[in-house]
Write an enzyme that holds these catalytic residues in place. Structure first.
Site, PDB file in Angstrom:
ATOM      1  N   SER A 265       0.835  -1.188   0.000  1.00 41.23           N
ATOM      2  CA  SER A 265       0.000   0.000   0.000  1.00 41.23           C
ATOM      3  C   SER A 265       0.880   1.252   0.000  1.00 41.23           C
ATOM      4  O   SER A 265       1.658   1.453  -0.912  1.00 41.23           O
ATOM      5  CB  SER A 265      -0.949  -0.068   1.194  1.00 41.23           C
ATOM      6  OG  SER A 265      -2.096   0.703   0.988  1.00 41.23           O
TER       7      SER A 265
ATOM      8  N   ASP B 265     -10.078  -2.602  -5.771  1.00 38.73           N
ATOM      9  CA  ASP B 265      -9.452  -1.825  -4.691  1.00 38.73           C
ATOM     10  C   ASP B 265      -9.926  -0.367  -4.752  1.00 38.73           C
ATOM     11  O   ASP B 265      -9.693   0.321  -5.745  1.00 38.73           O
ATOM     12  CB  ASP B 265      -7.938  -1.897  -4.859  1.00 38.73           C
ATOM     13  CG  ASP B 265      -7.172  -1.340  -3.674  1.00 38.73           C
ATOM     14  OD1 ASP B 265      -7.754  -0.542  -2.917  1.00 38.73           O
ATOM     15  OD2 ASP B 265      -5.999  -1.700  -3.503  1.00 38.73           O
TER      16      ASP B 265
ATOM     17  N   HIS C 228      -8.513  -4.124  -1.813  1.00 37.79           N
ATOM     18  CA  HIS C 228      -7.238  -3.726  -1.227  1.00 37.79           C
ATOM     19  C   HIS C 228      -6.630  -4.816  -0.347  1.00 37.79           C
ATOM     20  O   HIS C 228      -5.419  -4.902  -0.209  1.00 37.79           O
ATOM     21  CB  HIS C 228      -7.457  -2.454  -0.402  1.00 37.79           C
ATOM     22  CG  HIS C 228      -6.195  -1.720  -0.047  1.00 37.79           C
ATOM     23  ND1 HIS C 228      -5.380  -1.143  -1.001  1.00 37.79           N
ATOM     24  CD2 HIS C 228      -5.611  -1.459   1.142  1.00 37.79           C
ATOM     25  CE1 HIS C 228      -4.362  -0.552  -0.406  1.00 37.79           C
ATOM     26  NE2 HIS C 228      -4.474  -0.729   0.892  1.00 37.79           N
TER      27      HIS C 228
END
Length: 762
Positions: free
Chosen positions: A609, A694, A729
């Site tokens: 991330s 995501d 995600h």
């Protein structure tokens, strides 16, 4: 307690930062220990590619897309890969080609990857329960079943409801115990869905109803259902298009939060059971697109707190649960640069307050009927950060950070009717490892028992009950690790690297003491994050044993931009100081090489991330320093994303990264944005992952990064891209499905290191 705000790039080390569930169970996968492997220098190895000629990598077409600002022209040849509908056949075809290429390249070591998966799964006690939480007339807990991907939410009646809670309290089981009742079985609910996650599970105060939030795509847009806790019968119609921020306002109403078109939580609503969602009353609408709403309940269950927050400012309203129709009242005013969070006990609100002057926060109290009359209970300290507080009827618990480590301090409060002027003394909870992780767990407000979870790089996740009167601590549950795991075989250390400006950067390290030489020949995986003031504390991950037991050393670089060393640690790694995050990581890598934990030839790195931004940046800056890199759902197209306010959550993050519509920020962000800085040079072996749905990092960011690397890089090292087409995600939703990503990642790392035995390669 104040949970982290919803941010685009909040995924850390495989840990999901979601709103707290009712159940304090750790969602980290339970696991354990594989057979010991010979050191890499003595074992036979499989070559980097299979014996047959590998297929050519996919080459994304180039479509020139020019972007101009401040007289600067950027050309993005892969802008076409962004498809907000996620339905464009050409885009999907390219992603499928990348997946097929990754599968083909890894097919030569698929047997080994499958072995890693079986090894990781084999450490799991598949049939297990979480530490039961006593909550009035019931014990609540989650149960996992052998072979099943998801959990059951369960409860069991107390045999004696009047018995006071103690640290020695144990839920009766066996044939003579009161029967278990399964409230909700995720395995049944998930049968019709490729992806399934419950983001929130809340029991009503009278324990008759349950409200839960369900996501079936991975896009974090939820449907809330209310059911009868005993019969499981639905109550009213579901609430659609909401977040997982959900609380009961008494037994007959719910408060929830919805998002706008850019997925910013912007409206808080009051829903009365039995009424239609279209008739719900809006409690507050935050119109400033730099701010998002948050929702929490006081431990006393008397108030709900709705906060509006940016990355620098936070102000709080409260709702009296006994009078929900009276609506919200202001608790702390909106003042730029002031961040507050609140809770309640007796006649007082407790307010955690941060400002530029008091950057590590102070703790205040004020009477419920006179909120402007504040008293300082814990003053600001430059070396100790107040991270969180937890209130009980007679105690206050303060979660703090000092010298990069978490602390828990408990205080006894005066009787409710007595003045609350100051705190006396304070008792610290003692921990056993040199570096460790501690997290709050749901506890019972009316008791003297604090529950918390603890782990370290060698200690499996453990749930403790701590008696705040006596100081006695009792282990209630430790993650079962099958396969002969022995914590004494592992050494954990804390070291300090010196950054280019002289700052000391903490590093947490773990290794299997019987396998490493510490002479520079050992392979290493270095992990980093360094954003949002998030603390990457050293905790246990059972799947990691598959690396440690093959002789790898694992380390975490606690770099600036995170919150490990206090608020200023974060401030010095954001905005126009963001590059400190990257140079700190490079300094940690160089320190570990200098101290002979590894060498350039066997150092692998990983980040997810916002940590994927870190990996992308350091790969461009120092590709010579690493053997392999893993960038999970990486935020790599920083400048283009932050210039586009139509992309979810961009506006709220201008206070994190800066607003590139201002010239100074534009050129600074351009100087490190990974996609903008890919160039013709040699790169190490790289694995990049993404999730099609995501909402935090669009799949197109890593796709563009990979496409540009393929076009420009001058080496023959591996570059693999894996996009989960049915996830968001946080990867796949099943507990065993998620292990497949670990198995692929570890197989890739070991392949890059030439550590896969020839006997298990195809």
């Amino acid at each position: 307690m104040h949970h982290p705000p919803f941010t685009r790039r909040l995924c850390i080390g495989g840990i999901l930062y979601l709103p707290l569930l009712l159940f304090p169970t750790s969602r980290r996968i339970v696991a354990a220990h594989p057979k010991i492997w010979p050191s890499p220098s003595r074992q036979s190895t499989a070559t980097m590619t299979s014996q047959s000629q590998p297929p050519p990598p996919p080459l994304a077409k180039k479509v020139k897309h020019e972007m101009e600002l401040f007289g600067d022209i950027r050309v993005d040849n892969y802008y076409w890969l962004r498809d907000d509908s996620r339905k464009n056949p050409e885009v999907l075809s390219y992603l499928q080609q990348e997946n097929a290429y990754t599968e083909a390249i890894m097919s030569g070591t698929k047997k080994f990857e499958d072995e890693i998966y079986r090894e990781i799964r084999g450490r799991i006690k598949e049939d297990d329960i979480s530490a039961p939480l006593r909550k009035r007339p019931f014990y609540y807990y989650t149960r996992t079943l052998e072979g099943k991907e998801y959990v059951q939410y369960c409860r069991r009646p107390l045999p004696n409801r009047d018995a006071p809670l103690s640290v020695h309290d144990t839920m009766p089981t066996g044939p003579d115990a009161l029967p278990e009742h399964v409230i909700l079985d995720e395995n049944v609910k998930a049968q019709q869905h490729e992806f399934y996650r419950i983001g929130c599970f809340k029991v009503s105060p009278n324990h008759k109803l349950v409200a839960y939030a369900e996501d079936t795509k991975g896009d974090e847009i939820y449907i809330v259902y209310v059911i009868d806790a005993e019969t499981r019968a639905p109550v009213g119609k579901p609430l659609v298009g909401v977040t997982s921020y959900l609380q009961w306002a008494g037994n007959e109403a719910l408060v929830y939060i919805t998002m706008d078109e850019i997925l910013r939580p912007d409206k808080a609503w009051l829903h009365k059971l039995g009424s239609d969602q279209s008739n719900d009353s809006c409690l507050y609408h935050e119109k400033d697109d730099m701010f998002s709403l948050d929702l929490q309940a006081s431990e006393s269950e008397k108030f709900l707190f709705i906060a509006s927050e940016s990355k620098m400012t936070r102000f709080v309203f409260y709702l009296d649960i006994s009078k929900p129709d009276e609506g919200l009242r202001v608790l702390t005013p909106r003042i730029n640069g002031i961040d507050t969070s609140a809770s309640h006990r007796g006649n007082h609100f407790f307010i955690q307050r941060r400002s530029d002057e008091f950057f590590n926060s102070e703790l205040l109290a004020c009477p419920v009927d006179n909120t402007s009359a504040t008293t300082v209970l814990i003053p600001h300290r430059a070396s100790v950060k107040i991270q969180d507080i937890q209130l009980f009827s007679d105690h206050l618990v303060v979660y703090e950070r000092e010298q990069g480590l978490p602390k828990i301090t408990t205080y006894r409060l005066p009787a409710v009717e007595e003045p609350l002027i100051s705190l006396q003394g304070g008792q610290a909870v003692q921990f056993i490892d040199p570096v460790y992780s501690v997290d709050p767990s749901e506890s019972q407000f009316s008791s003297t028992v604090l529950r918390f979870s603890y782990s370290s790089l060698r200690t499996p996740s453990s749930v403790y009950d701590y008696d705040m009167n006596t100081g006695e601590s009792v282990l209630k549950k430790i993650e079962t690790v099958l396969g002969g795991f022995d914590a004494s075989n592992y050494v954990t250390e804390r070291k300090w690297a010196t950054a280019s400006d002289g700052t000391q950067i903490p590093i947490s390290i773990v290794y299997q003491k019987n396998l490493v030489k510490l002479d520079g020949s050992d392979p290493m995986l270095l992990y980093g994050y360094g954003s949002y003031e998030i603390c990457i504390d050293p905790d246990f991950k059972a799947s990691r044993l598959s690396l440690l037991d093959r002789g790898l050393i694992f380390a975490i670089a606690h770099i600036r931009g995170g919150g490990e060393m206090g608020r200023q640690w974060y401030e010095n790694g954001k905005f126009l100081k963001k590059k400190n995050t990257f140079t700190d990581f490079i300094a940690c890598a160089e320190y570990l090489i200098e101290q002979k934990y590894c060498s350039k030839e066997n150092l692998c790195i990983e980040g997810r991330s916002a940590g994927g931004l870190l990996i992308g940046a350091v790969l461009n800056m120092r590709p010579d320093l690493f053997k392999a890199a893993v960038a999970g759902v990486p935020f790599v197209d920083v400048l283009t994303t932050m210039l586009d306010p139509t992309i979810p959550l961009t506006t709220s993050e201008w206070e994190e990264w800066g607003d590139p519509r201002k010239e100074e920020f534009y050129f600074y962000m351009k100087s490190y944005s990974p996609v903008d800085n890919v160039k013709a040079q040699n790169y190490p072996n790289i694995l990049v992952t993404a999730g099609l749905h995501d909402p935090r990092v669009m799949y197109s960011e890593p796709a563009k990064f990979v496409a540009k690397l393929r076009d420009l890089k001058t080496d023959d090292n591996l570059l693999l891209f894996k996009c989960e087409l049915g996830a968001g995600h946080f990867s796949k939703s099943g507990r065993f499905e998620r292990l497949q990503e670990d198995a692929l990642t570890y197989a890739f790392i070991l392949k890059a290191l030439n550590m896969i035995p020839a006997s298990v390669s195809a």
